[in-house]
Design a protein around this motif. Structure first.
Motif, short mmCIF file in Angstrom:
data_model
loop_
_atom_site.label_atom_id
_atom_site.label_comp_id
_atom_site.label_asym_id
_atom_site.label_seq_id
_atom_site.Cartn_x
_atom_site.Cartn_y
_atom_site.Cartn_z
N TYR A 50 0.84 -1.20 0.00
CA TYR A 50 0.00 0.00 0.00
C TYR A 50 0.87 1.25 0.00
O TYR A 50 0.68 2.17 -0.82
N ILE A 81 -9.81 2.71 -5.89
CA ILE A 81 -9.93 2.26 -4.50
C ILE A 81 -11.08 1.27 -4.36
O ILE A 81 -10.96 0.24 -3.67
N ALA A 85 -10.12 -2.38 -2.97
CA ALA A 85 -10.65 -2.82 -1.68
C ALA A 85 -11.61 -3.99 -1.84
O ALA A 85 -11.58 -4.95 -1.06
N TRP A 104 -5.12 -0.41 -4.24
CA TRP A 104 -5.76 0.55 -3.35
C TRP A 104 -4.84 1.75 -3.12
O TRP A 104 -5.28 2.91 -3.14
N SER A 165 -15.02 -0.32 0.22
CA SER A 165 -15.46 -0.33 -1.18
C SER A 165 -16.86 0.27 -1.32
O SER A 165 -17.12 1.07 -2.22
#
Length: 404
Positions: A50, A81, A85, A104, A165
């Motif tokens: 990440y 994203i 996610a 993400w 999400s």
């Protein structure tokens, strides 16, 4: 300040959810490891992928947004994203989750690099009031991340991923409906500009300081849940306290410290205080009470340092501030990428070692910062003691990148 158009509130809501992603996975690190049979070092890669992708992406966010515009950049980031996610929540292996966390991170970089400039341009009132709104969203997101992660993680470790999400899908629709497209595109930014900015000694010094400091930051964030050994809900509550104190210190305490003791001294004290907490946690790692108190108190020192070092990045070099902040973020996020994996690997040998390494890295950060004290001290000589309101969208964007 609170009577804002729908555009401001929709982007602010998306900011809250975006910053939730930093601490959201804290409460579910151990449940993921237990259910998928993974080691601490393997699970810590959720942070590494990440942060690594986010750091590299910071080099190109200005290049992208200056060509396709703020609204399209925000929507693109939100869409990425949502996909990252959602797919992470559907995964059955740690490797897949790590990969989708990287996706993400890319979306997060695109979004947060544009969000504050959008709020500033759309908000009613002064730029300073718009900054306060953004800081409030940032603090709320950092504090709420572990709490939401703990609540949803108590049901299933997949819950936090699906939750983000879904919330980002709402934010995407709200942003698409309420945010008007800009009439003209910003001036294109060269893709090489952030790397060239690192030639300035002051900026490079602050970047290296942040890189080392992030070793301690992400040791606390990514490794502590393992020796803490609490339920997802319990871990979420502990890190909620950490995030709450971090947000309070960032908005309230840091400006007071800057006015009364100066930027350089304030950063040194905050860093040494954080290092001391990590050292105490290294000695008393088996005592959960010490770990809980240490995590929460660390939030105060981290909040002060985050605000002061962001202000320093904006003013320490003569290069364009948005470019300087992108360069700084690229350097410091490399520390954030390596630290979780290193802490997890060392923790498999001894639960004490990661905290000692983190404390040592933060002390080393003070030593590096001291080599550039002449650059940092010039900030305190400026009008307003380095705390004057920002006066342009460019500077607002610099804060966004620096605070991410």
């Amino acid at each position: 300040m609170w009577r804002q158009p729908k555009t401001v509130w929709s982007v602010a809501f998306a900011c809250v959810v975006a910053f939730m992603g930093i601490g959201l996975v804290d409460p579910i690190l151990k449940p993921i490891a237990d259910e998928l049979g993974a080691s601490p070092s393997q699970v810590s890669l959720l942070f590494t992928s990440y942060m690594a992708v986010m750091g590299v992406a910071m080099l190109v966010t200005g290049f992208v947004s200056s060509r396709i515009g703020a609204k399209r950049t925000l929507l693109l980031g939100l869409a990425i994203i949502i996909v990252g996610a959602g797919l992470a929540g559907m995964s059955d292996t740690v490797g897949a989750i790590v990969g989708f966390r990287a996706v993400w991170g890319l979306g997060n970089a695109l979004f947060i690099a544009t969000a504050l400039a959008t709020i500033v341009s759309a908000a009613r009132g002064s730029v300073a009031q718009a900054i306060i709104l953004y800081e409030a969203a940032l603090g709320l997101g950092i504090a709420a991340g572990p709490l939401v992660g703990g609540a949803l993680g108590g049901i299933s470790w997949r819950g936090p991923f699906f939750g983000v999400s879904a919330l980002m899908a709402v934010a995407l629709v709200a942003t698409w409906v309420t945010l008007p497209a800009a009439n003209e595109r910003p001036h294109p930014t060269p893709i090489s500009a952030p790397l060239k900015a690192l030639r300035h000694r002051g900026l490079l010094t602050v970047g290296l300081t942040a890189l080392l400091y992030n070793f301690g930051f992400f040791t606390l964030l990514a490794f502590t849940p393992f020796p803490l050994d609490m339920s997802a809900h319990g871990t979420g509550l502990v890190f909620f306290g950490w995030g709450l104190l971090l947000a309070l210190a960032s908005v309230v305490v840091a400006p007071w410290v800057q006015r009364h003791v100066g930027t350089f001294t304030g950063m040194v004290v905050a860093l040494l205080g954080f290092a001391a907490i990590l050292a105490v946690m290294a000695v008393f790692t088996e005592d959960k009470r010490v770990l809980v108190v240490g995590v929460v108190l660390a939030g105060g020192f981290l909040g002060v340092n985050n605000t002061l070092i962001t202000e320093t990045v904006m003013k320490v070099s003569p290069v364009e501030r948005g470019v300087a902040s992108a360069a700084y973020s690229f350097v410091r996020f490399s520390g954030g990428a390596v630290a979780p994996w290193l802490a997890g690997t060392l923790g498999e040998r001894s639960v004490h070692i990661p905290f000692w390494v983190g404390a040592g890295a933060v002390v080393l950060a003070v030593a590096v910062l001291s080599t550039g004290h002449s650059f940092v001290r010039t900030i305190d000589a400026e009008p307003g003691h380095g705390a004057e309101p920002l006066d342009s969208e460019t500077e607002a964007e610099a804060v966004t990148v620096g605070s991410a």
